[in-house]
Design a protein around this motif. Structure first.
Motif, PDB file in Angstrom:
ATOM      1  N   ALA A  78     -18.683 -12.834 -12.037  1.00 35.61           N
ATOM      2  CA  ALA A  78     -19.259 -12.011 -10.965  1.00 35.61           C
ATOM      3  C   ALA A  78     -20.769 -11.952 -11.141  1.00 35.61           C
ATOM      4  CB  ALA A  78     -18.632 -10.615 -10.941  1.00 35.61           C
ATOM      5  N   ALA A  79     -21.366 -13.133 -11.212  1.00 34.67           N
ATOM      6  CA  ALA A  79     -22.767 -13.293 -11.598  1.00 34.67           C
ATOM      7  C   ALA A  79     -23.750 -12.881 -10.519  1.00 34.67           C
ATOM      8  CB  ALA A  79     -23.029 -14.753 -11.985  1.00 34.67           C
ATOM      9  N   GLY A  80     -23.311 -12.807  -9.272  1.00 30.72           N
ATOM     10  CA  GLY A  80     -24.248 -12.477  -8.210  1.00 30.72           C
ATOM     11  C   GLY A  80     -25.337 -13.521  -8.090  1.00 30.72           C
ATOM     12  N   THR A  81     -26.574 -13.088  -8.181  1.00 27.41           N
ATOM     13  CA  THR A  81     -27.704 -14.009  -8.095  1.00 27.41           C
ATOM     14  C   THR A  81     -28.106 -14.577  -9.458  1.00 27.41           C
ATOM     15  OG1 THR A  81     -29.242 -12.144  -8.216  1.00 27.41           O
ATOM     16  CG2 THR A  81     -28.610 -12.890  -6.020  1.00 27.41           C
ATOM     17  N   GLU A  99     -22.521 -16.968  -1.183  1.00 28.54           N
ATOM     18  CA  GLU A  99     -23.734 -16.745  -0.402  1.00 28.54           C
ATOM     19  C   GLU A  99     -24.885 -16.228  -1.266  1.00 28.54           C
ATOM     20  OE1 GLU A  99     -20.267 -16.181   2.480  1.00 28.54           O
ATOM     21  OE2 GLU A  99     -20.691 -15.810   0.368  1.00 28.54           O
ATOM     22  N   LEU A 100     -24.561 -15.643  -2.436  1.00 31.49           N
ATOM     23  CA  LEU A 100     -25.603 -15.116  -3.319  1.00 31.49           C
ATOM     24  C   LEU A 100     -26.257 -16.207  -4.166  1.00 31.49           C
ATOM     25  CD1 LEU A 100     -23.718 -11.927  -4.574  1.00 31.49           C
ATOM     26  CD2 LEU A 100     -25.367 -12.094  -2.701  1.00 31.49           C
ATOM     27  N   ARG A 117     -30.232 -19.910  -7.334  1.00 36.23           N
ATOM     28  CA  ARG A 117     -30.744 -21.266  -7.575  1.00 36.23           C
ATOM     29  C   ARG A 117     -32.265 -21.307  -7.460  1.00 36.23           C
ATOM     30  NH1 ARG A 117     -26.052 -22.814  -4.271  1.00 36.23           N
ATOM     31  NH2 ARG A 117     -24.514 -23.854  -5.608  1.00 36.23           N
ATOM     32  N   ALA A 118     -32.793 -20.593  -6.473  1.00 32.04           N
ATOM     33  CA  ALA A 118     -34.248 -20.581  -6.292  1.00 32.04           C
ATOM     34  C   ALA A 118     -34.942 -19.944  -7.498  1.00 32.04           C
ATOM     35  CB  ALA A 118     -34.607 -19.833  -5.010  1.00 32.04           C
ATOM     36  N   ARG A 119     -34.383 -18.855  -7.985  1.00 33.54           N
ATOM     37  CA  ARG A 119     -35.005 -18.199  -9.143  1.00 33.54           C
ATOM     38  C   ARG A 119     -34.857 -19.056 -10.402  1.00 33.54           C
ATOM     39  NH1 ARG A 119     -33.328 -14.123 -12.845  1.00 33.54           N
ATOM     40  NH2 ARG A 119     -35.171 -13.253 -13.854  1.00 33.54           N
ATOM     41  N   ALA A 120     -33.717 -19.710 -10.568  1.00 33.00           N
ATOM     42  CA  ALA A 120     -33.541 -20.598 -11.719  1.00 33.00           C
ATOM     43  C   ALA A 120     -34.565 -21.728 -11.681  1.00 33.00           C
ATOM     44  CB  ALA A 120     -32.124 -21.160 -11.733  1.00 33.00           C
ATOM     45  N   ALA A 121     -34.803 -22.266 -10.485  1.00 34.05           N
ATOM     46  CA  ALA A 121     -35.796 -23.327 -10.365  1.00 34.05           C
ATOM     47  C   ALA A 121     -37.190 -22.817 -10.714  1.00 34.05           C
ATOM     48  CB  ALA A 121     -35.773 -23.892  -8.942  1.00 34.05           C
ATOM     49  N   ARG A 151     -37.848 -20.516 -12.796  1.00 31.59           N
ATOM     50  CA  ARG A 151     -37.874 -20.294 -14.246  1.00 31.59           C
ATOM     51  C   ARG A 151     -37.738 -21.589 -15.027  1.00 31.59           C
ATOM     52  NH1 ARG A 151     -39.641 -15.303 -15.504  1.00 31.59           N
ATOM     53  NH2 ARG A 151     -38.502 -15.434 -17.484  1.00 31.59           N
ATOM     54  N   GLY A 152     -37.459 -22.710 -14.330  1.00 33.16           N
ATOM     55  CA  GLY A 152     -37.372 -24.009 -14.992  1.00 33.16           C
ATOM     56  C   GLY A 152     -36.110 -24.219 -15.793  1.00 33.16           C
ATOM     57  N   VAL A 153     -34.982 -23.611 -15.349  1.00 35.61           N
ATOM     58  CA  VAL A 153     -33.716 -23.794 -16.060  1.00 35.61           C
ATOM     59  C   VAL A 153     -32.652 -24.320 -15.094  1.00 35.61           C
ATOM     60  CG1 VAL A 153     -34.176 -22.047 -17.813  1.00 35.61           C
ATOM     61  CG2 VAL A 153     -33.040 -21.372 -15.678  1.00 35.61           C
ATOM     62  N   GLU A 154     -31.654 -24.972 -15.667  1.00 39.32           N
ATOM     63  CA  GLU A 154     -30.539 -25.487 -14.890  1.00 39.32           C
ATOM     64  C   GLU A 154     -29.248 -24.834 -15.368  1.00 39.32           C
ATOM     65  OE1 GLU A 154     -30.358 -29.701 -15.018  1.00 39.32           O
ATOM     66  OE2 GLU A 154     -32.332 -29.987 -14.081  1.00 39.32           O
ATOM     67  N   LEU A 155     -28.367 -24.556 -14.419  1.00 38.54           N
ATOM     68  CA  LEU A 155     -27.050 -24.030 -14.744  1.00 38.54           C
ATOM     69  C   LEU A 155     -26.108 -24.387 -13.618  1.00 38.54           C
ATOM     70  CD1 LEU A 155     -26.998 -20.239 -13.932  1.00 38.54           C
ATOM     71  CD2 LEU A 155     -29.154 -21.443 -14.055  1.00 38.54           C
ATOM     72  N   GLU A 156     -24.810 -24.212 -13.861  1.00 37.53           N
ATOM     73  CA  GLU A 156     -23.797 -24.522 -12.861  1.00 37.53           C
ATOM     74  C   GLU A 156     -23.432 -23.258 -12.097  1.00 37.53           C
ATOM     75  OE1 GLU A 156     -19.117 -26.031 -12.626  1.00 37.53           O
ATOM     76  OE2 GLU A 156     -20.251 -26.236 -14.497  1.00 37.53           O
ATOM     77  N   TRP A 157     -23.302 -23.397 -10.773  1.00 38.36           N
ATOM     78  CA  TRP A 157     -22.917 -22.272  -9.921  1.00 38.36           C
ATOM     79  C   TRP A 157     -21.537 -22.577  -9.362  1.00 38.36           C
ATOM     80  CZ3 TRP A 157     -26.378 -18.225  -9.699  1.00 38.36           C
ATOM     81  CH2 TRP A 157     -27.670 -18.500 -10.181  1.00 38.36           C
ATOM     82  N   ARG A 158     -20.599 -21.639  -9.534  1.00 36.88           N
ATOM     83  CA  ARG A 158     -19.199 -21.917  -9.199  1.00 36.88           C
ATOM     84  C   ARG A 158     -18.572 -20.729  -8.476  1.00 36.88           C
ATOM     85  NH1 ARG A 158     -15.415 -25.001 -12.359  1.00 36.88           N
ATOM     86  NH2 ARG A 158     -13.513 -25.206 -11.106  1.00 36.88           N
TER      87      ARG A 158
END
Length: 283
Positions: A59-62, A84-85, A90-94, A96-103
């Motif tokens: 339930a990670a939200g954004t 939808e969140l 993804r924009a904030r991760a970009a 911050r310069g990090v990558e992760l999987e969104w599921r």
């Protein structure tokens, strides 16, 4: 002539669809940015996230916690019922310069294998799954033996818990079997949910200071515009202007009673535990 009979599975799908729509309404990403960013690093530190850990944020939200975990060097999956969140995440991760999987995933039926993750976390997320035991069982199931679990939830007695209590008389009755989200902020409740499947349980009550709102009415109107649960209650009152006005007054009064020098303290429960190592089968 044929008739259709609703099954428990149909009812559950309908409930989850309503939950998804609720969290997609308003503007939760801006609320998370304005108020909740400090909570992510708190959970990551409490969980002891290390480089190379495989981490699931339920339930990670954004992605408040998920992004902080990725910054710590972990391989992270951010899961949520409301994809939808993810765009804001993804924009904030970009940034911050990090990558992760969104599921996309239901916290009560996670699409992951048993013991797949070293660390399983949730920050004011899993508490909103309607069936608490199902969600707790999933948290434990996907955490490996000896892995860590960290949960941060608003307490029933704290400000957000009291906001839900204030809204409850105005809200439609919950579906059968659904439990109030702030129960996850009760130590006894969470210990009972996790049971003897975990060990090394550590519990703290802390507060998040909030000084964004100049007046009680500013807080109320901010949440009416952005926060899915508040929006849903007012939507149910669309044809009852007198009751909506009464809720307006009650929410503003809650802030007025709770504020100290113009600021609020939002209490939360921070719980960490270790998934109990598997007991070897007898030879």
């Amino acid at each position: 002539m044929t008739s259709t009979t609703s099954t428990p599975a149909d009812a559950d799908r309908a409930l989850k669809a309503r939950h998804r729509a609720m969290w997609a309404s308003g503007d939760y990403p801006s609320l998370a940015t304005d108020l909740l960013l400090d909570l992510g690093p708190i959970v990551v530190t409490a969980a002891g996230v290390r480089p190379g850990d495989r981490v699931l944020d339920v339930a990670a939200g954004t992605g408040n916690v998920a992004i902080a975990a990725a910054e710590a060097g972990a391989a992270v999956v951010a899961s949520d019922l409301t994809p939808e969140l993810f765009e804001a995440g993804r924009a904030r991760a970009a940034e911050r310069g990090v990558e992760l999987e969104w599921r996309e995933a239901d916290a009560e039926a996670l699409p992951f294998s048993d013991g797949e993750f070293d660390v399983v976390v949730s920050c004011i997320g899993v508490m909103f799954a309607p069936h608490h035991q199902r969600a707790a069982d999933e948290l434990v199931r996907v955490c490996r033996a000896g892995g860590r679990i960290a949960l941060l939830s608003w307490t029933p007695e704290g400000f957000i818990g009291q906001m839900f209590a204030t809204m409850k008389p105005y809200a439609p009755p919950p579906p059968p079997g659904a439990q109030p989200p702030p129960l996850w902020g009760s130590e006894q409740h969470v210990r009972e949910l996790l049971g003897d499947r975990v060990t090394d349980v550590v519990v703290e009550r802390r507060t998040l200071p909030v000084d964004l709102f100049a007046t009680p009415e500013a807080f109320r109107d901010y949440f009416k515009a952005r926060y899915g649960p508040t929006i849903a209650v007012y939507k149910a009152l669309a044809d009852e202007p007198d009751r909506a006005a009464a809720l307006d007054a009650d929410l503003a009064d809650l802030v007025r009673r709770s504020a100290r020098d113009g600021a609020l303290e939002w209490e939360y429960l921070l719980l960490t535990a270790v998934r109990r190592p598997e007991v070897p089968s007898p030879r």
